[in-house]
Enzyme design. Sequence first.
Site, PDB file in Angstrom:
ATOM      1  N   ARG A   1       8.616   1.873  -3.644  1.00  0.00           N
ATOM      2  CA  ARG A   1       8.280   0.463  -3.813  1.00  0.00           C
ATOM      3  C   ARG A   1       9.550  -0.361  -4.013  1.00  0.00           C
ATOM      4  O   ARG A   1       9.691  -1.441  -3.452  1.00  0.00           O
ATOM      5  CB  ARG A   1       7.317   0.295  -5.007  1.00  0.00           C
ATOM      6  CG  ARG A   1       6.794  -1.141  -5.140  1.00  0.00           C
ATOM      7  CD  ARG A   1       5.630  -1.234  -6.113  1.00  0.00           C
ATOM      8  NE  ARG A   1       4.517  -0.392  -5.705  1.00  0.00           N
ATOM      9  CZ  ARG A   1       4.262   0.804  -6.234  1.00  0.00           C
ATOM     10  NH1 ARG A   1       4.981   1.282  -7.211  1.00  0.00           N
ATOM     11  NH2 ARG A   1       3.262   1.525  -5.764  1.00  0.00           N
TER      12      ARG A   1
ATOM     13  N   PHE B   1       2.740   5.530 -13.649  1.00  0.00           N
ATOM     14  CA  PHE B   1       1.298   5.564 -13.410  1.00  0.00           C
ATOM     15  C   PHE B   1       1.028   6.482 -12.235  1.00  0.00           C
ATOM     16  O   PHE B   1       1.961   7.008 -11.618  1.00  0.00           O
ATOM     17  CB  PHE B   1       0.758   4.151 -13.132  1.00  0.00           C
ATOM     18  CG  PHE B   1       1.212   3.550 -11.822  1.00  0.00           C
ATOM     19  CD1 PHE B   1       2.473   3.014 -11.680  1.00  0.00           C
ATOM     20  CD2 PHE B   1       0.359   3.534 -10.709  1.00  0.00           C
ATOM     21  CE1 PHE B   1       2.900   2.470 -10.473  1.00  0.00           C
ATOM     22  CE2 PHE B   1       0.767   2.986  -9.501  1.00  0.00           C
ATOM     23  CZ  PHE B   1       2.046   2.453  -9.378  1.00  0.00           C
TER      24      PHE B   1
ATOM     25  N   TYR C   1       0.589   9.199  -9.676  1.00  0.00           N
ATOM     26  CA  TYR C   1       1.114  10.570  -9.532  1.00  0.00           C
ATOM     27  C   TYR C   1       2.506  10.737 -10.157  1.00  0.00           C
ATOM     28  O   TYR C   1       3.131  11.779  -9.990  1.00  0.00           O
ATOM     29  CB  TYR C   1       1.179  10.937  -8.043  1.00  0.00           C
ATOM     30  CG  TYR C   1      -0.158  10.919  -7.331  1.00  0.00           C
ATOM     31  CD1 TYR C   1      -0.979  12.050  -7.327  1.00  0.00           C
ATOM     32  CD2 TYR C   1      -0.609   9.786  -6.651  1.00  0.00           C
ATOM     33  CE1 TYR C   1      -2.204  12.052  -6.667  1.00  0.00           C
ATOM     34  CE2 TYR C   1      -1.832   9.764  -5.992  1.00  0.00           C
ATOM     35  CZ  TYR C   1      -2.624  10.901  -5.999  1.00  0.00           C
ATOM     36  OH  TYR C   1      -3.839  10.898  -5.350  1.00  0.00           O
TER      37      TYR C   1
ATOM     38  N   ASP D   1       0.867  -1.172   0.000  1.00  0.00           N
ATOM     39  CA  ASP D   1       0.000   0.000   0.000  1.00  0.00           C
ATOM     40  C   ASP D   1       0.904   1.222   0.000  1.00  0.00           C
ATOM     41  O   ASP D   1       1.926   1.267   0.683  1.00  0.00           O
ATOM     42  CB  ASP D   1      -0.942   0.020   1.201  1.00  0.00           C
ATOM     43  CG  ASP D   1      -2.125   0.940   0.924  1.00  0.00           C
ATOM     44  OD1 ASP D   1      -2.855   0.681  -0.052  1.00  0.00           O
ATOM     45  OD2 ASP D   1      -2.302   1.935   1.653  1.00  0.00           O
TER      46      ASP D   1
HETATM   47  P1  IMP Z   1      -2.428   1.991  -3.579  1.00  0.00           P
HETATM   48  O1  IMP Z   1      -1.203   1.454  -2.948  1.00  0.00           O
HETATM   49  O2  IMP Z   1      -2.794   1.182  -4.797  1.00  0.00           O
HETATM   50  O3  IMP Z   1      -3.549   2.187  -2.625  1.00  0.00           O
HETATM   51  O4  IMP Z   1      -2.000   3.378  -4.183  1.00  0.00           O
HETATM   52  C1  IMP Z   1      -2.491   4.603  -3.743  1.00  0.00           C
HETATM   53  C2  IMP Z   1      -2.457   5.629  -4.846  1.00  0.00           C
HETATM   54  O5  IMP Z   1      -1.122   6.052  -5.023  1.00  0.00           O
HETATM   55  C3  IMP Z   1      -2.975   5.183  -6.193  1.00  0.00           C
HETATM   56  O6  IMP Z   1      -3.781   6.204  -6.717  1.00  0.00           O
HETATM   57  C4  IMP Z   1      -1.780   5.037  -7.035  1.00  0.00           C
HETATM   58  O7  IMP Z   1      -1.993   5.469  -8.315  1.00  0.00           O
HETATM   59  C5  IMP Z   1      -0.769   5.939  -6.371  1.00  0.00           C
HETATM   60  N1  IMP Z   1       0.535   5.303  -6.457  1.00  0.00           N
HETATM   61  C6  IMP Z   1       0.913   4.149  -5.868  1.00  0.00           C
HETATM   62  N2  IMP Z   1       2.176   3.861  -6.215  1.00  0.00           N
HETATM   63  C7  IMP Z   1       2.576   4.857  -7.046  1.00  0.00           C
HETATM   64  C8  IMP Z   1       3.784   5.105  -7.761  1.00  0.00           C
HETATM   65  O8  IMP Z   1       4.756   4.342  -7.723  1.00  0.00           O
HETATM   66  N3  IMP Z   1       3.810   6.230  -8.488  1.00  0.00           N
HETATM   67  C9  IMP Z   1       2.764   7.084  -8.582  1.00  0.00           C
HETATM   68  N4  IMP Z   1       1.615   6.895  -7.957  1.00  0.00           N
HETATM   69  C10 IMP Z   1       1.525   5.782  -7.197  1.00  0.00           C
END
Ligand code: IMP
Length: 198
Positions: free
Chosen positions: A178, A149, A151, A69
Site C-alpha cells: 500500500r 491488521f 494477515y 484493493d
Molecule cells: P481489501 O483490499 O480490503 O479487499 O483487502 C483484502 C483482504 O486483505 C482483507 O481481508 C484485508 O484484511 C487484507 N489486507 C489488506 N491490506 C492488508 C495489509 O496491509 N496487511 C494485511 N492484510 C491486509
Amino acid sequence: MRELIFATNNKHKLEEVSQLLLGKVKITSLAEAGLEGEIPETADTLQGNALQKAQWVWERTGKDCFADDTGLEVEALGGAPGVYSARYAGEHCSFDDNVNKLLENMQGKTNRNAAFRTVICLIENGQPRYFEGKVEGCILTERYGKGGFGYDPIFMPDRFAVSFAEMPLEVKNQISHRGLAVKQLVQYLDPAKHPPEP
Ligand code: IMP
C-alpha cells in the site's frame, strides 16, 4: 492542498494512508463525506474492485476520490487467496478466521513465498487512473505481533526478520504494497508534475 475522498470503511487503511499523505493531500473519510453503507467489491480482479469502490463514491458525490484493493498471493496455493483475500474464510468472516484458514492450508508446505499486491484507483474528473504496489515475503507458521491488521501477523517481508504486525506503522508504510502504491499516487498528484485543472 488537494482533497480526495478515500473510499474505505477499513479504519486501519485510513490510518495508514492518512499517515502517508500527511501534508500532501487532505483525505476525507466516507463519514466526513456523509456516506455510509457497505461498498460493493464483486469484481474478480484487484483493478476491478478498486474501480468499483472508487466509482461508488464518485457516483454519490461527483468529487475526486480513490480506493484501494489488496490481495495476498501465496505461491504454494496457486496465488490464492488473491483477490478473494477479504472473504477467504467465507462471507462476513473476521481477519482472524482468514488467518486461521490460511495457516491451516499452509500446514506442511515448505514453499512459503507470498506477496501482497495493492491496486489504487484514483477517479479525477470522472476519469480512472491506476497505481500499483507489491511486496514479497513469506507466510509464517504462526502469528507474531499485535500491530497492523488482516494477515499482518503471519506475513514477513523479504529482508526483515519480523512480521508486518511487529513493525511500527512508519516502517510498514515505507516498504508495504500500500505504501508503494500511495507513493506513486503522490508522485502523480505532485502539482509540479501534474498541475491541477482549473
Ligand atoms: P481489501 O483490499 O480490503 O479487499 O483487502 C483484502 C483482504 O486483505 C482483507 O481481508 C484485508 O484484511 C487484507 N489486507 C489488506 N491490506 C492488508 C495489509 O496491509 N496487511 C494485511 N492484510 C491486509
